[in-house]
Design a protein around this motif. Structure first.
Motif, PDB file in Angstrom:
ATOM      1  N   ARG A 157      -0.047  14.442   3.282  1.00 32.84           N
ATOM      2  CA  ARG A 157       0.806  15.610   3.529  1.00 32.84           C
ATOM      3  C   ARG A 157       1.808  15.349   4.638  1.00 32.84           C
ATOM      4  N   SER A 158       1.472  14.482   5.565  1.00 34.55           N
ATOM      5  CA  SER A 158       2.341  14.206   6.715  1.00 34.55           C
ATOM      6  C   SER A 158       3.332  13.078   6.456  1.00 34.55           C
ATOM      7  N   LYS A 159       3.162  12.361   5.373  1.00 37.15           N
ATOM      8  CA  LYS A 159       3.989  11.174   5.148  1.00 37.15           C
ATOM      9  C   LYS A 159       5.451  11.512   4.872  1.00 37.15           C
ATOM     10  N   ARG A 160       5.705  12.577   4.166  1.00 41.75           N
ATOM     11  CA  ARG A 160       7.097  12.950   3.891  1.00 41.75           C
ATOM     12  C   ARG A 160       7.813  13.314   5.202  1.00 41.75           C
ATOM     13  N   ALA A 161       7.144  14.040   6.082  1.00 47.18           N
ATOM     14  CA  ALA A 161       7.730  14.371   7.381  1.00 47.18           C
ATOM     15  C   ALA A 161       7.921  13.112   8.223  1.00 47.18           C
ATOM     16  N   LEU A 178       9.980   1.671  11.130  1.00 42.81           N
ATOM     17  CA  LEU A 178       9.421   2.785  11.895  1.00 42.81           C
ATOM     18  C   LEU A 178       8.323   3.493  11.113  1.00 42.81           C
ATOM     19  N   PHE A 179       8.584   3.749   9.845  1.00 40.86           N
ATOM     20  CA  PHE A 179       7.593   4.432   9.010  1.00 40.86           C
ATOM     21  C   PHE A 179       6.324   3.601   8.898  1.00 40.86           C
ATOM     22  N   LEU A 180       6.470   2.329   8.562  1.00 40.68           N
ATOM     23  CA  LEU A 180       5.295   1.476   8.378  1.00 40.68           C
ATOM     24  C   LEU A 180       4.531   1.243   9.677  1.00 40.68           C
ATOM     25  N   SER A 181       5.205   1.299  10.785  1.00 41.53           N
ATOM     26  CA  SER A 181       4.543   1.099  12.079  1.00 41.53           C
ATOM     27  C   SER A 181       3.759   2.326  12.537  1.00 41.53           C
ATOM     28  N   THR A 182       4.084   3.473  11.966  1.00 41.88           N
ATOM     29  CA  THR A 182       3.461   4.720  12.429  1.00 41.88           C
ATOM     30  C   THR A 182       2.974   5.595  11.274  1.00 41.88           C
ATOM     31  N   VAL A 183       2.764   5.016  10.108  1.00 45.70           N
ATOM     32  CA  VAL A 183       2.418   5.803   8.922  1.00 45.70           C
ATOM     33  C   VAL A 183       1.150   6.634   9.171  1.00 45.70           C
ATOM     34  N   PRO A 184       1.227   7.940   8.922  1.00 47.48           N
ATOM     35  CA  PRO A 184       0.053   8.793   9.119  1.00 47.48           C
ATOM     36  C   PRO A 184      -0.961   8.604   7.994  1.00 47.48           C
ATOM     37  N   ALA A 185      -2.208   8.894   8.277  1.00 43.00           N
ATOM     38  CA  ALA A 185      -3.272   8.744   7.285  1.00 43.00           C
ATOM     39  C   ALA A 185      -3.187   9.831   6.211  1.00 43.00           C
ATOM     40  N   ASP A 186      -2.782  11.020   6.606  1.00 44.63           N
ATOM     41  CA  ASP A 186      -2.733  12.168   5.703  1.00 44.63           C
ATOM     42  C   ASP A 186      -1.465  12.132   4.848  1.00 44.63           C
ATOM     43  N   GLU A 236       0.822  -1.216   0.000  1.00 47.16           N
ATOM     44  CA  GLU A 236       0.000   0.000   0.000  1.00 47.16           C
ATOM     45  C   GLU A 236       0.857   1.268   0.000  1.00 47.16           C
ATOM     46  N   HIS A 237       1.977   1.225   0.692  1.00 50.17           N
ATOM     47  CA  HIS A 237       2.825   2.411   0.830  1.00 50.17           C
ATOM     48  C   HIS A 237       4.135   2.287   0.049  1.00 50.17           C
ATOM     49  N   ALA A 238       4.127   1.512  -1.007  1.00 50.19           N
ATOM     50  CA  ALA A 238       5.333   1.278  -1.809  1.00 50.19           C
ATOM     51  C   ALA A 238       5.928   2.580  -2.343  1.00 50.19           C
ATOM     52  N   GLU A 239       5.084   3.489  -2.758  1.00 50.00           N
ATOM     53  CA  GLU A 239       5.559   4.775  -3.288  1.00 50.00           C
ATOM     54  C   GLU A 239       6.337   5.546  -2.219  1.00 50.00           C
ATOM     55  N   TRP A 240       5.831   5.532  -0.989  1.00 44.94           N
ATOM     56  CA  TRP A 240       6.488   6.244   0.099  1.00 44.94           C
ATOM     57  C   TRP A 240       7.763   5.541   0.528  1.00 44.94           C
ATOM     58  N   LEU A 241       7.743   4.212   0.492  1.00 44.64           N
ATOM     59  CA  LEU A 241       8.955   3.465   0.814  1.00 44.64           C
ATOM     60  C   LEU A 241      10.047   3.716  -0.222  1.00 44.64           C
TER      61      LEU A 241
END
Length: 102
Positions: free
Chosen positions: A47-51, A37-45, A9-14
């Motif tokens: 806009r917040s994913k890059r941070a 860490l990212f996958l354990s706490t990924v935000p829904a928004d 689901e979050h392949a683009e962000w990874l």
């Protein structure tokens, strides 16, 4: 904890996390910790994913002993240093990790 489907689901962000890790020349252990860490706490928004990526990378470098400056991590991800500064301590606490002794 996250599910295997979260990686898909979050392949683009990874991929963005990996690109930033390449710019920082991080080793595999730190990259893996940052992704966890990212996958354990990924935000829904979105806009917040890059941070969240930046905070995950920063915390992974601290815990992994490959300390980097907040500004260096922020530049590699494309966020402000303030974004890292505002999120990294909460991420440590949320994931149950201890800050290194300085």
């Amino acid at each position: 904890m996250y599910r295997a489907s979260d990686e898909v689901e979050h392949a683009e962000w990874l991929a963005e996390l990996e690109a930033a890790a390449d710019r920082l020349d991080l080793d595999d252990a730190v990259r893996s910790r940052a992704a966890d860490l990212f996958l354990s706490t990924v935000p829904a928004d979105d806009r917040s994913k890059r941070a969240a990526i930046a905070a995950s990378l920063y915390v992974a470098t601290l815990v992994g002993g490959d300390r980097r400056a907040q500004g260096e991590v922020a530049d590699a991800v494309g966020v402000s240093r303030l974004s890292v500064q505002q999120r990294w301590k909460d991420l440590l606490e949320e994931t149950g990790l201890d800050a290194p002794d300085w």
